[in-house]
Motif scaffolding. Structure first.
Motif, short mmCIF file in Angstrom:
data_model
loop_
_atom_site.label_atom_id
_atom_site.label_comp_id
_atom_site.label_asym_id
_atom_site.label_seq_id
_atom_site.Cartn_x
_atom_site.Cartn_y
_atom_site.Cartn_z
N PRO A 1 0.79 -1.24 0.00
CA PRO A 1 0.00 0.00 0.00
C PRO A 1 0.82 1.29 0.00
CG PRO A 1 0.03 -0.95 2.18
CD PRO A 1 0.73 -1.93 1.29
N LEU A 2 2.07 1.25 -0.47
CA LEU A 2 2.84 2.49 -0.57
C LEU A 2 2.18 3.40 -1.59
CD1 LEU A 2 6.56 1.37 -0.47
CD2 LEU A 2 5.28 2.57 1.28
N GLY A 3 2.07 4.66 -1.25
CA GLY A 3 1.42 5.61 -2.14
C GLY A 3 -0.03 5.85 -1.79
N ARG A 4 -0.56 5.06 -0.88
CA ARG A 4 -1.94 5.22 -0.43
C ARG A 4 -2.00 5.28 1.09
NH1 ARG A 4 -2.14 1.16 -4.39
NH2 ARG A 4 -2.19 -0.38 -2.76
N LEU A 5 -0.96 5.80 1.70
CA LEU A 5 -0.88 5.88 3.15
C LEU A 5 -1.60 7.14 3.65
CD1 LEU A 5 2.87 4.96 3.61
CD2 LEU A 5 0.91 3.51 4.05
N PRO A 6 -2.03 7.13 4.92
CA PRO A 6 -2.59 8.37 5.48
C PRO A 6 -1.50 9.45 5.46
CG PRO A 6 -3.00 6.50 6.93
CD PRO A 6 -2.09 6.03 5.86
N GLY A 7 -1.84 10.62 5.04
CA GLY A 7 -0.87 11.70 4.93
C GLY A 7 -0.43 11.95 3.50
N ASP A 8 -0.74 11.03 2.60
CA ASP A 8 -0.51 11.25 1.18
C ASP A 8 -1.67 12.08 0.65
OD1 ASP A 8 1.75 9.72 1.37
OD2 ASP A 8 0.87 7.95 0.45
N LEU A 9 -1.36 13.21 0.04
CA LEU A 9 -2.39 14.15 -0.37
C LEU A 9 -2.73 13.99 -1.84
CD1 LEU A 9 -0.98 17.34 1.35
CD2 LEU A 9 -2.71 15.79 2.23
N VAL A 10 -4.03 14.02 -2.14
CA VAL A 10 -4.52 14.05 -3.52
C VAL A 10 -5.41 15.28 -3.62
CG1 VAL A 10 -5.84 12.87 -5.30
CG2 VAL A 10 -4.46 11.54 -3.70
N ILE A 11 -5.01 16.22 -4.47
CA ILE A 11 -5.75 17.47 -4.62
C ILE A 11 -6.36 17.49 -6.01
CG2 ILE A 11 -5.59 19.99 -4.61
CD1 ILE A 11 -3.06 19.60 -2.83
N PRO B 1 2.79 12.42 -2.29
CA PRO B 1 2.96 11.29 -1.39
C PRO B 1 3.92 11.60 -0.24
CG PRO B 1 4.28 10.95 -3.32
CD PRO B 1 3.53 12.23 -3.53
N ILE B 2 3.52 12.50 0.64
CA ILE B 2 4.42 12.98 1.71
C ILE B 2 4.81 11.85 2.67
CG2 ILE B 2 4.58 14.54 3.69
CD1 ILE B 2 2.71 16.42 2.08
N THR B 3 3.83 11.12 3.18
CA THR B 3 4.12 10.04 4.14
C THR B 3 4.94 8.94 3.49
OG1 THR B 3 2.01 10.52 5.19
CG2 THR B 3 3.04 8.46 5.76
N THR B 4 4.62 8.61 2.25
CA THR B 4 5.36 7.56 1.55
C THR B 4 6.82 7.98 1.36
OG1 THR B 4 3.36 6.86 0.41
CG2 THR B 4 5.44 6.19 -0.56
N MET B 5 7.07 9.24 1.02
CA MET B 5 8.44 9.71 0.83
C MET B 5 9.23 9.66 2.13
SD MET B 5 8.23 12.84 -1.91
CE MET B 5 7.08 13.82 -0.98
N ILE B 6 8.60 10.03 3.24
CA ILE B 6 9.28 9.98 4.54
C ILE B 6 9.61 8.54 4.92
CG2 ILE B 6 8.98 10.39 7.01
CD1 ILE B 6 7.34 12.88 6.23
N LEU B 7 8.65 7.64 4.73
CA LEU B 7 8.86 6.23 5.06
C LEU B 7 9.98 5.63 4.20
CD1 LEU B 7 7.89 3.76 6.66
CD2 LEU B 7 6.31 3.30 4.79
N LEU B 8 9.98 5.90 2.91
CA LEU B 8 11.04 5.37 2.05
C LEU B 8 12.41 5.97 2.40
CD1 LEU B 8 9.31 5.27 -1.44
CD2 LEU B 8 9.93 3.35 0.03
N SER B 9 12.44 7.22 2.79
CA SER B 9 13.69 7.86 3.19
C SER B 9 14.26 7.19 4.44
CB SER B 9 13.45 9.34 3.45
OG SER B 9 14.60 9.94 3.96
N VAL B 10 13.42 6.91 5.40
CA VAL B 10 13.87 6.25 6.63
C VAL B 10 14.38 4.84 6.32
CG1 VAL B 10 13.08 5.29 8.83
CG2 VAL B 10 12.42 7.61 8.17
N ILE B 11 13.65 4.10 5.50
CA ILE B 11 14.05 2.73 5.16
C ILE B 11 15.38 2.73 4.41
CG2 ILE B 11 13.46 0.73 3.73
CD1 ILE B 11 10.51 1.28 4.50
N LEU B 12 15.52 3.61 3.41
CA LEU B 12 16.77 3.67 2.66
C LEU B 12 17.94 4.12 3.53
CD1 LEU B 12 15.56 5.12 -0.75
CD2 LEU B 12 16.38 2.81 -0.27
N SER B 13 17.70 5.05 4.44
CA SER B 13 18.76 5.49 5.34
C SER B 13 19.23 4.35 6.24
CB SER B 13 18.28 6.66 6.21
OG SER B 13 18.02 7.78 5.42
N LEU B 14 18.28 3.59 6.76
CA LEU B 14 18.64 2.45 7.60
C LEU B 14 19.40 1.39 6.82
CD1 LEU B 14 15.41 2.04 9.74
CD2 LEU B 14 17.63 2.89 10.50
#
Length: 66
Positions: A26-36, A47-60
């Motif tokens: 469900p990446l790209g459809r998380l709460p916090g992802d905005l569709v205007i 996809p704000i939440t998805t970008m933050i989550l992927l950034s944390v995973i890649l950093s780890l």
């Protein structure tokens, strides 16, 4: 540089082979992802939440393998 390109190519190959299963994540459809919705049938997707989550995973992962 050659080593990096080979690793990126292999990562793209693996992602392409796993695409049928990766689409169901469900990446790209998380709460916090905005569709205007925009005027004539267009929409702006942020996809704000998805970008933050992927950034944390890649950093780890990068810390783990360095």
């Amino acid at each position: 540089m050659q080593k990096l390109l080979i690793i990126l190519g292999l990562a793209l190959l693996v992602a392409g082979l796993l695409w049928p299963w990766l689409k169901q994540v469900p990446l790209g459809r998380l709460p916090g992802d905005l569709v205007i919705p925009r005027g004539t049938g267009g929409r702006l997707y942020l996809p704000i939440t998805t970008m933050i989550l992927l950034s944390v995973i890649l950093s780890l992962l990068l810390r783990l393998f360095r």
